[in-house]
Scaffold this motif. Structure first.
Motif, PDB file in Angstrom:
ATOM      1  N   GLU A 129       0.837  -1.198   0.000  1.00 49.08           N
ATOM      2  CA  GLU A 129       0.000   0.000   0.000  1.00 49.08           C
ATOM      3  C   GLU A 129       0.872   1.249   0.000  1.00 49.08           C
ATOM      4  O   GLU A 129       1.851   1.326   0.737  1.00 49.08           O
ATOM      5  N   THR A 144      -4.884   5.427   1.549  1.00 50.58           N
ATOM      6  CA  THR A 144      -4.183   4.829   0.417  1.00 50.58           C
ATOM      7  C   THR A 144      -4.366   5.674  -0.835  1.00 50.58           C
ATOM      8  O   THR A 144      -5.443   6.184  -1.120  1.00 50.58           O
ATOM      9  N   ASP A 145      -3.276   5.788  -1.568  1.00 51.20           N
ATOM     10  CA  ASP A 145      -3.286   6.381  -2.894  1.00 51.20           C
ATOM     11  C   ASP A 145      -3.278   5.266  -3.933  1.00 51.20           C
ATOM     12  O   ASP A 145      -3.811   5.413  -5.016  1.00 51.20           O
ATOM     13  N   ALA A 146      -2.665   4.134  -3.560  1.00 51.82           N
ATOM     14  CA  ALA A 146      -2.611   2.973  -4.453  1.00 51.82           C
ATOM     15  C   ALA A 146      -2.433   1.709  -3.622  1.00 51.82           C
ATOM     16  O   ALA A 146      -1.807   1.730  -2.568  1.00 51.82           O
ATOM     17  N   VAL A 147      -3.008   0.614  -4.108  1.00 52.94           N
ATOM     18  CA  VAL A 147      -2.828  -0.705  -3.509  1.00 52.94           C
ATOM     19  C   VAL A 147      -2.407  -1.646  -4.633  1.00 52.94           C
ATOM     20  O   VAL A 147      -3.037  -1.675  -5.690  1.00 52.94           O
ATOM     21  N   VAL A 148      -1.339  -2.391  -4.396  1.00 50.76           N
ATOM     22  CA  VAL A 148      -0.847  -3.369  -5.368  1.00 50.76           C
ATOM     23  C   VAL A 148      -0.878  -4.732  -4.692  1.00 50.76           C
ATOM     24  O   VAL A 148      -0.480  -4.861  -3.535  1.00 50.76           O
ATOM     25  N   THR A 157      -8.553  -3.152  -1.548  1.00 46.96           N
ATOM     26  CA  THR A 157      -8.620  -2.064  -2.524  1.00 46.96           C
ATOM     27  C   THR A 157      -8.333  -0.689  -1.941  1.00 46.96           C
ATOM     28  O   THR A 157      -8.038   0.238  -2.686  1.00 46.96           O
ATOM     29  N   ALA A 158      -8.414  -0.521  -0.620  1.00 49.22           N
ATOM     30  CA  ALA A 158      -8.150   0.792  -0.018  1.00 49.22           C
ATOM     31  C   ALA A 158      -7.922   0.631   1.476  1.00 49.22           C
ATOM     32  O   ALA A 158      -8.281  -0.389   2.073  1.00 49.22           O
TER      33      ALA A 158
END
Length: 196
Positions: A129, A144-148, A157-158
């Motif tokens: 994250e 979160t700005d991005a989740v991988v 997802t967040a």
């Protein structure tokens, strides 16, 4: 004619190296000097241990113990390490639980820290994250700005996290959006300083 292979890198047969030569510390009384851009998070540096409660719509609620280590090596970021274990009704350990590793760093304006922060968090379950957030006094709030995720990781997802130093203790609350649910409370804990 030389026996050396011109395609072989010179380090391949070099002698072994010594252990890592630079100190990292969770104790401001020892080790490298704290980078001045981290002054706003000075109260967080240390080893923290305590208890918390977790849950999610897809699992039963649970009690856990946790240890968080926040350290630095003199550069403008903090290292965040967390390990938790589940507890039974008598507070006895049941088994290891969540682990997390990450880095917190201030957003800089020139060579000065702003109140904005970035955090990278990674778990051994395949979720990474990228959080963006703000510091207000001794409170940090991240979203979160991005989740991988790896292909086999659970669908996360967040996330949203709130950390604070309250009466000398480290408190946090964490929300998570996962497996079809929106942001939902997931973890909260109170930890006391045991080192640093």
């Amino acid at each position: 004619m030389s026996d050396e292979n011109p395609l072989q890198p010179p380090w391949l047969n070099a002698p072994p190296v010594d252990s890592y030569p630079y100190e990292e510390s969770h104790d401001l009384r020892t080790g490298p000097k704290l980078h001045p851009t981290l002054d706003g998070l000075l109260p967080y540096i240390g080893v923290w241990r305590g208890r918390g409660r977790g849950g999610y719509p897809t699992i039963e609620d649970f009690d856990f113990a946790q240890e968080i280590r926040i350290s630095h090596d003199g550069r403008p970021f903090l290292c965040y390490e967390s390990r938790a274990w589940l507890l039974d009704e008598q507070s006895r350990p049941i088994r290891p639980a969540g682990r997390e590793m990450g880095w917190w760093r201030p957003v800089l304006d020139g060579d000065r820290a702003t109140n904005e922060w970035e955090a990278l968090m990674s778990t051994p379950t395949g979720v990474m994250e990228l959080h963006l957030g703000k510091r207000t006094g001794t409170q940090l709030e991240f979203a979160t700005d991005a989740v991988v995720r790896t292909p086999t990781a659970k669908e996360v997802t967040a996330g949203h996290r709130l950390f604070g130093i309250v009466e000398g203790a480290l408190l946090y609350a964490q929300e998570m959006a996962a497996v079809g649910h929106g942001l939902t409370p997931h973890l909260s804990a109170r930890l006391i300083r045991v080192g640093g």
